[in-house]
Design a protein around this motif. Structure first.
Motif, PDB file in Angstrom:
ATOM      1  N   GLU A  59     -16.738-127.811  82.355  1.00 15.87           N
ATOM      2  CA  GLU A  59     -16.887-128.841  81.312  1.00 15.87           C
ATOM      3  C   GLU A  59     -18.099-129.710  81.582  1.00 15.87           C
ATOM      4  O   GLU A  59     -18.857-130.043  80.680  1.00 15.87           O
ATOM      5  CB  GLU A  59     -15.638-129.714  81.247  1.00 15.87           C
ATOM      6  CG  GLU A  59     -14.444-129.022  80.618  1.00 15.87           C
ATOM      7  CD  GLU A  59     -13.156-129.786  80.870  1.00 15.87           C
ATOM      8  OE1 GLU A  59     -13.244-130.992  81.199  1.00 15.87           O
ATOM      9  OE2 GLU A  59     -12.090-129.167  80.760  1.00 15.87           O
ATOM     10  N   GLU A  62     -21.287-128.043  80.637  1.00  6.60           N
ATOM     11  CA  GLU A  62     -21.474-128.063  79.180  1.00  6.60           C
ATOM     12  C   GLU A  62     -21.980-129.409  78.707  1.00  6.60           C
ATOM     13  O   GLU A  62     -22.871-129.479  77.849  1.00  6.60           O
ATOM     14  CB  GLU A  62     -20.141-127.762  78.492  1.00  6.60           C
ATOM     15  CG  GLU A  62     -19.951-126.304  78.203  1.00  6.60           C
ATOM     16  CD  GLU A  62     -19.021-126.088  77.018  1.00  6.60           C
ATOM     17  OE1 GLU A  62     -17.987-125.448  77.226  1.00  6.60           O
ATOM     18  OE2 GLU A  62     -19.357-126.593  75.932  1.00  6.60           O
ATOM     19  N   GLU A  63     -21.414-130.482  79.281  1.00  9.56           N
ATOM     20  CA  GLU A  63     -21.877-131.827  78.905  1.00  9.56           C
ATOM     21  C   GLU A  63     -23.352-131.980  79.221  1.00  9.56           C
ATOM     22  O   GLU A  63     -24.117-132.501  78.414  1.00  9.56           O
ATOM     23  CB  GLU A  63     -21.115-132.898  79.679  1.00  9.56           C
ATOM     24  CG  GLU A  63     -19.739-133.236  79.156  1.00  9.56           C
ATOM     25  CD  GLU A  63     -19.008-134.137  80.134  1.00  9.56           C
ATOM     26  OE1 GLU A  63     -19.687-134.968  80.780  1.00  9.56           O
ATOM     27  OE2 GLU A  63     -17.782-133.980  80.273  1.00  9.56           O
ATOM     28  N   VAL A  65     -25.603-129.707  79.428  1.00  7.03           N
ATOM     29  CA  VAL A  65     -26.423-128.937  78.492  1.00  7.03           C
ATOM     30  C   VAL A  65     -26.547-129.687  77.184  1.00  7.03           C
ATOM     31  O   VAL A  65     -27.623-129.782  76.592  1.00  7.03           O
ATOM     32  CB  VAL A  65     -25.816-127.529  78.273  1.00  7.03           C
ATOM     33  CG1 VAL A  65     -26.504-126.825  77.129  1.00  7.03           C
ATOM     34  CG2 VAL A  65     -25.938-126.702  79.535  1.00  7.03           C
ATOM     35  N   ASN A  66     -25.412-130.250  76.715  1.00  8.57           N
ATOM     36  CA  ASN A  66     -25.448-130.996  75.457  1.00  8.57           C
ATOM     37  C   ASN A  66     -26.299-132.251  75.560  1.00  8.57           C
ATOM     38  O   ASN A  66     -26.956-132.652  74.595  1.00  8.57           O
ATOM     39  CB  ASN A  66     -24.025-131.392  75.026  1.00  8.57           C
ATOM     40  CG  ASN A  66     -23.252-130.180  74.560  1.00  8.57           C
ATOM     41  OD1 ASN A  66     -23.842-129.183  74.171  1.00  8.57           O
ATOM     42  ND2 ASN A  66     -21.939-130.271  74.619  1.00  8.57           N
ATOM     43  N   ASP A  67     -26.278-132.880  76.736  1.00  7.82           N
ATOM     44  CA  ASP A  67     -27.095-134.079  76.918  1.00  7.82           C
ATOM     45  C   ASP A  67     -28.545-133.736  77.191  1.00  7.82           C
ATOM     46  O   ASP A  67     -29.327-134.623  77.549  1.00  7.82           O
ATOM     47  CB  ASP A  67     -26.557-134.900  78.113  1.00  7.82           C
ATOM     48  CG  ASP A  67     -25.201-135.484  77.812  1.00  7.82           C
ATOM     49  OD1 ASP A  67     -24.506-135.879  78.767  1.00  7.82           O
ATOM     50  OD2 ASP A  67     -24.848-135.550  76.621  1.00  7.82           O
ATOM     51  N   LYS A  68     -28.880-132.483  77.089  1.00  9.78           N
ATOM     52  CA  LYS A  68     -30.245-132.011  77.300  1.00  9.78           C
ATOM     53  C   LYS A  68     -30.760-132.399  78.674  1.00  9.78           C
ATOM     54  O   LYS A  68     -31.891-132.870  78.832  1.00  9.78           O
ATOM     55  CB  LYS A  68     -31.196-132.574  76.233  1.00  9.78           C
ATOM     56  CG  LYS A  68     -30.783-132.295  74.823  1.00  9.78           C
ATOM     57  CD  LYS A  68     -31.303-130.938  74.375  1.00  9.78           C
ATOM     58  CE  LYS A  68     -31.237-130.814  72.871  1.00  9.78           C
ATOM     59  NZ  LYS A  68     -30.130-130.105  72.359  1.00  9.78           N
TER      60      LYS A  68
ATOM     61  N   ASP B 167     -23.755-118.272  72.301  1.00 10.92           N
ATOM     62  CA  ASP B 167     -24.240-118.751  71.004  1.00 10.92           C
ATOM     63  C   ASP B 167     -25.617-118.203  70.668  1.00 10.92           C
ATOM     64  O   ASP B 167     -26.332-118.744  69.840  1.00 10.92           O
ATOM     65  CB  ASP B 167     -24.249-120.277  70.951  1.00 10.92           C
ATOM     66  CG  ASP B 167     -24.611-120.866  72.293  1.00 10.92           C
ATOM     67  OD1 ASP B 167     -25.783-120.777  72.696  1.00 10.92           O
ATOM     68  OD2 ASP B 167     -23.703-121.386  72.961  1.00 10.92           O
TER      69      ASP B 167
END
Lengths: 219, 199
Positions: A59, A62-63, A65-68, B167
């Motif tokens: 998790e 993933e965070e 990656v989402n936060d770049k 994805d």
């Protein structure tokens, strides 16, 4: 390893002590299982914790990656995660292979108690399909009295067709603490002085008990 | 010579490379079974002769007794050989599941198995799959210790034009090069559809 990143980025992950040593414990359990000819006690608490930590870390990645977050940082976390995943899966796989190989032996001795619940179900199912297969292709065609999977014939006194692991194989091992004078076989012929942190090559059968108690590690 | 046929059967399997299977020799197999039947008939008739002579079966040591013993021993030797043949083949079949060959075996391998073995493969795959699902951990990937999270791969066989991995939607045409996550590429590599591209 993973936890030092926790401190920097301040997430609510496991403390440095716990995470570091859990991976170490997993590595140790994996090494012992790999080197041992027979199946060892399933480390259910350890595996449960490692599984949780892996999910948490997935998790977290993933965070990131989402936060770049910076690619390098992400891939380092990912690497660490991959390494732990590999250890966990390999540990479980090694055990499954031992079950596949010695299913009859395990189910008929107290080795069955060393298995996790799911592994016990796996063993049961393996036996069912193997018996069905052997019965269908060979045993049903043999004369009456010779149709047992585990006995050569009904005149056999015990199960004489069950493959069992070779406990006499030599293994490399390392002592964790001093054990002192140790008897290698039943007849008391050979006595070895086991000093702490030393490497030995011994027959697995002789040191079985020490491995179970955690006084010796296999390499 | 008793037991020679069973020995030949095992020799065939042993002469194969490790982990490979040869064509299931139904013919030789049936002959060994027939031998077992004959041994059994001889064995039973020897025992009957002892009974007819009103002698005690447990303690009599005449020619009938020894004849019966020889037939019994040959029978169980044949049984051991046949069981060993089937069991060793079953172990190799088990390994196919772990090599991630897929739900359906390739034709060349299917030809080598008899009906019961094909069924065994399906059952074994199902048992392993149900364990994997219980744990929620795919044990058929991550087969080697990871060195890099991403690897370069070259596609060996046409996989498809719009394959989605995670994805990303990739065009996996033959001989195309990609930079993929190892866990995504692993199933393809173990099936021989991709190979790792090392510089």
């Amino acid at each position: 390893m993973a936890s030092s990143w926790d401190e920097e980025f301040g997430s609510a992950g496991p403390t440095e002590e716990e995470a570091g040593s859990d991976v170490e414990l997993l590595k140790r359990a994996w090494r012992n299982e790999k080197a041992s000819p027979e199946i060892l006690q399933f480390q259910s608490e350890l595996i449960r914790r490692v599984h949780e930590q892996i999910q948490l870390q997935e998790e977290r990645v993933e965070e990131f990656v989402n936060d770049k977050m910076d690619d390098l940082v992400v891939s380092l976390h990912q690497m660490d995660l991959d390494r732990t995943q590999y250890l966990l899966k390999s540990y479980l796989r090694i055990r499954l292979h031992k079950i596949e190989k010695y299913m009859f032996h395990i189910s008929k001795t107290d080795l069955l108690n060393r298995l996790s619940e799911q592994e016990q179900i796996f063993t049961q199912r393996c036996i069912e399909i193997m018996e069905k297969h052997l019965h269908q292709s060979v045993l049903s065609k043999l004369p009456y009295g010779y149709q047992s999977v585990t006995k050569q014939s009904i005149s056999s006194e015990e199960d004489d067709m069950v493959p069992a692991p070779e406990l006499d194989t030599f293994v490399f091992c390392k002592t964790k603490s001093a054990v002192g004078a140790f008897q290698l076989d039943e007849m008391g012929d050979e006595i070895v002085d086991l000093v702490a942190d030393d490497l030995y090559v011994l027959r697995y059968k002789s040191i079985k008990g020490l491995v179970e108690n955690g006084q010796i590690d296999l390499i | 010579m008793f037991g020679k046929r069973a020995f030949q059967l095992l020799k065939e399997q042993a002469s194969c490379e490790d982990g490979q299977l040869i064509q299931f020799d139904q013919d030789a197999f049936d002959k060994v079974i027939k031998e077992c039947d004959e041994h059994n008939n001889q064995l039973q008739s020897s025992i009957r002769k002892i009974e007819e002579q009103k002698l005690d079966i447990q303690t009599t040591r005449n020619e009938n007794h020894f004849g019966a013993v020889i037939h019994h021993l040959s029978l169980i030797r044949n049984k051991r050989c046949l069981m060993s043949y089937m069991y060793n083949r079953a172990e190799i079949i088990q390994s196919y599941k772990w090599k991630n060959i897929g739900r359906i075996l390739p034709r060349e391998i299917q030809k080598k198995l008899n009906y019961s073995e094909l069924e065994y493969f399906k059952n074994h795959s199902a048992v392993v799959d149900s364990y994997i699902n219980e744990l929620d951990l795919d044990l058929t990937v991550d087969m080697v210790p990871p060195k890099d999270p991403y690897i370069r791969v070259r596609v060996l066989d046409e996989i498809g034009n719009e394959v989605s991995l995670g994805d990303l939607a990739l065009s996996l045409t033959k001989d195309s090069l990609h930079f993929l996550r190892r866990t995504d590429a692993e199933p393809f590599i173990s099936q021989g559809l991709m190979e790792e591209f090392l510089e």
